[in-house]
Design a protein around this motif. Structure first.
Motif, short mmCIF file in Angstrom:
data_model
loop_
_atom_site.label_atom_id
_atom_site.label_comp_id
_atom_site.label_asym_id
_atom_site.label_seq_id
_atom_site.Cartn_x
_atom_site.Cartn_y
_atom_site.Cartn_z
N LEU A 263 43.06 24.26 33.56
CA LEU A 263 41.96 25.21 33.96
C LEU A 263 41.65 26.12 32.72
O LEU A 263 42.66 26.85 32.05
CB LEU A 263 42.29 26.11 34.95
CG LEU A 263 42.22 25.16 36.35
CD1 LEU A 263 42.72 26.23 37.55
CD2 LEU A 263 40.85 24.51 36.69
N SER A 264 40.38 26.51 32.37
CA SER A 264 40.16 27.53 31.55
C SER A 264 39.65 28.91 32.48
O SER A 264 38.95 28.53 33.58
CB SER A 264 38.87 27.22 30.60
OG SER A 264 38.36 28.24 30.02
N PHE A 265 40.73 29.81 32.69
CA PHE A 265 40.42 30.92 33.64
C PHE A 265 40.02 32.36 32.67
O PHE A 265 41.03 32.57 32.01
CB PHE A 265 41.74 30.81 34.27
CG PHE A 265 41.90 31.42 35.52
CD1 PHE A 265 41.49 30.69 36.72
CD2 PHE A 265 41.89 33.01 35.72
CE1 PHE A 265 41.53 31.44 37.97
CE2 PHE A 265 41.99 33.50 37.08
CZ PHE A 265 41.79 32.73 38.12
N GLY A 266 39.31 32.97 33.42
CA GLY A 266 38.87 34.31 32.99
C GLY A 266 38.81 35.16 33.83
O GLY A 266 38.21 35.04 34.96
N ILE A 267 39.23 36.57 33.52
CA ILE A 267 38.98 37.67 34.26
C ILE A 267 38.23 38.86 33.48
O ILE A 267 39.21 39.28 32.54
CB ILE A 267 40.01 38.15 35.07
CG1 ILE A 267 40.67 37.12 35.89
CG2 ILE A 267 39.88 39.41 36.06
CD1 ILE A 267 42.03 37.46 36.43
N TYR A 268 37.43 39.49 33.82
CA TYR A 268 36.86 40.61 32.95
C TYR A 268 36.24 41.80 33.76
O TYR A 268 35.24 41.39 34.46
CB TYR A 268 35.92 40.08 31.90
CG TYR A 268 35.46 41.34 31.02
CD1 TYR A 268 36.03 41.66 30.00
CD2 TYR A 268 33.94 41.91 31.25
CE1 TYR A 268 35.75 42.75 29.10
CE2 TYR A 268 33.81 42.66 30.46
CZ TYR A 268 34.36 43.31 29.38
OH TYR A 268 34.07 44.12 28.60
N PRO A 269 36.40 42.84 33.73
CA PRO A 269 37.42 43.52 32.87
C PRO A 269 38.56 43.47 33.71
O PRO A 269 38.62 43.51 34.86
CB PRO A 269 36.86 44.91 32.47
CG PRO A 269 36.15 45.20 33.88
CD PRO A 269 35.46 43.97 34.15
N ASN A 270 39.94 43.70 32.98
CA ASN A 270 41.10 43.91 33.65
C ASN A 270 42.01 45.05 32.76
O ASN A 270 42.17 44.44 31.69
CB ASN A 270 41.87 42.62 34.10
CG ASN A 270 42.95 42.71 34.56
OD1 ASN A 270 43.29 43.74 35.44
ND2 ASN A 270 43.90 41.81 34.60
N PRO A 271 42.28 45.96 33.30
CA PRO A 271 41.92 46.74 34.45
C PRO A 271 40.66 46.79 34.99
O PRO A 271 39.91 46.94 33.86
CB PRO A 271 43.09 47.78 34.64
CG PRO A 271 43.53 47.96 33.16
CD PRO A 271 43.33 46.87 32.36
N ASN A 272 40.20 47.21 36.16
CA ASN A 272 39.10 47.26 36.47
C ASN A 272 39.03 48.49 37.69
O ASN A 272 40.16 48.86 38.08
CB ASN A 272 38.33 46.08 37.03
CG ASN A 272 39.08 45.26 38.10
OD1 ASN A 272 39.07 45.68 39.23
ND2 ASN A 272 39.76 44.01 37.80
N SER A 273 37.78 48.62 38.31
CA SER A 273 37.50 49.34 39.30
C SER A 273 37.47 48.93 40.65
O SER A 273 37.25 49.52 41.88
CB SER A 273 36.26 50.43 39.27
OG SER A 273 35.13 49.35 39.29
N GLY A 274 37.88 47.53 40.77
CA GLY A 274 37.61 46.69 42.02
C GLY A 274 36.49 45.91 41.82
O GLY A 274 36.33 45.01 42.51
N GLU A 275 35.86 45.83 40.88
CA GLU A 275 34.48 45.00 40.72
C GLU A 275 34.91 44.13 39.31
O GLU A 275 35.34 44.94 38.37
CB GLU A 275 33.21 45.87 40.45
CG GLU A 275 32.90 46.26 41.89
CD GLU A 275 31.40 46.68 41.39
OE1 GLU A 275 30.58 45.94 41.73
OE2 GLU A 275 31.15 47.97 41.19
N PHE A 276 34.92 42.95 39.45
CA PHE A 276 35.42 42.24 38.14
C PHE A 276 34.40 40.92 38.29
O PHE A 276 34.16 40.55 39.20
CB PHE A 276 36.70 42.14 37.82
CG PHE A 276 37.30 41.43 38.74
CD1 PHE A 276 37.82 40.23 39.12
CD2 PHE A 276 37.75 42.04 40.16
CE1 PHE A 276 38.17 39.47 40.12
CE2 PHE A 276 38.41 41.61 41.54
CZ PHE A 276 38.53 40.27 41.18
N ASP A 277 34.26 40.02 37.19
CA ASP A 277 33.82 38.85 36.87
C ASP A 277 34.89 37.79 36.73
O ASP A 277 35.90 38.02 35.98
CB ASP A 277 32.82 38.58 35.73
CG ASP A 277 31.69 39.61 35.95
OD1 ASP A 277 31.03 39.45 37.18
OD2 ASP A 277 31.21 40.15 34.88
#
Length: 125
Positions: free
Chosen positions: A44-58
């Motif tokens: 898998l190609s896996f992404g999280i943005y942004p991290n850290p965050n305010s509880g909202e992320f992509d």
């Protein structure tokens, strides 16, 4: 016996955390979290943005083929804050996720595909 801030389990079992603070005070033992099926899905190609965050992320990932996937986000004490089943999914998953109501802290994102798991961590401030 782990002494670092992070620990990657290499075998199935129940894991708990006890943190020691200034002058040896203890946080007490956390509830046990069951870890099973340790096999990272390297396809898998896996992404999280942004991290850290305010509880909202992509969150996005791309799958190598058709399969049934389950996406879970849970707190370090095991409480599920988001869950989604993806039946016969193939291609690219992309969602804006909002877990602000769960509060600040450290969360685990787990994507399972049969016996394989992909685990990521996020920090919500």
């Amino acid at each position: 016996g782990a002494t670092l801030q992070y620990y990657n389990a290499t075998q199935a079992g129940n894991y708990s955390v006890e943190a020691f603070t200034y002058q040896g005070c203890s946080s007490g033992m956390s509830p046990a979290v069951l870890v099973d099926g340790i096999e990272e899905n390297g396809d898998l190609s896996f992404g999280i943005y942004p991290n850290p965050n305010s509880g909202e992320f992509d969150l996005s990932f791309t799958t190598p083929g058709i399969s049934d996937y389950r996406l879970d986000i849970f707190s370090v004490d095991g409480k599920t804050v988001y869950s989604e089943d993806l039946q016969q999914f193939s291609g690219t998953y992309s969602r804006h996720i909002d877990i602000r109501s769960a509060g600040s802290g450290s969360y685990v994102i787990r994507l399972t595909d049969g016996g394989k798991e992909t685990i990521r961590r996020i920090i919500v401030f």
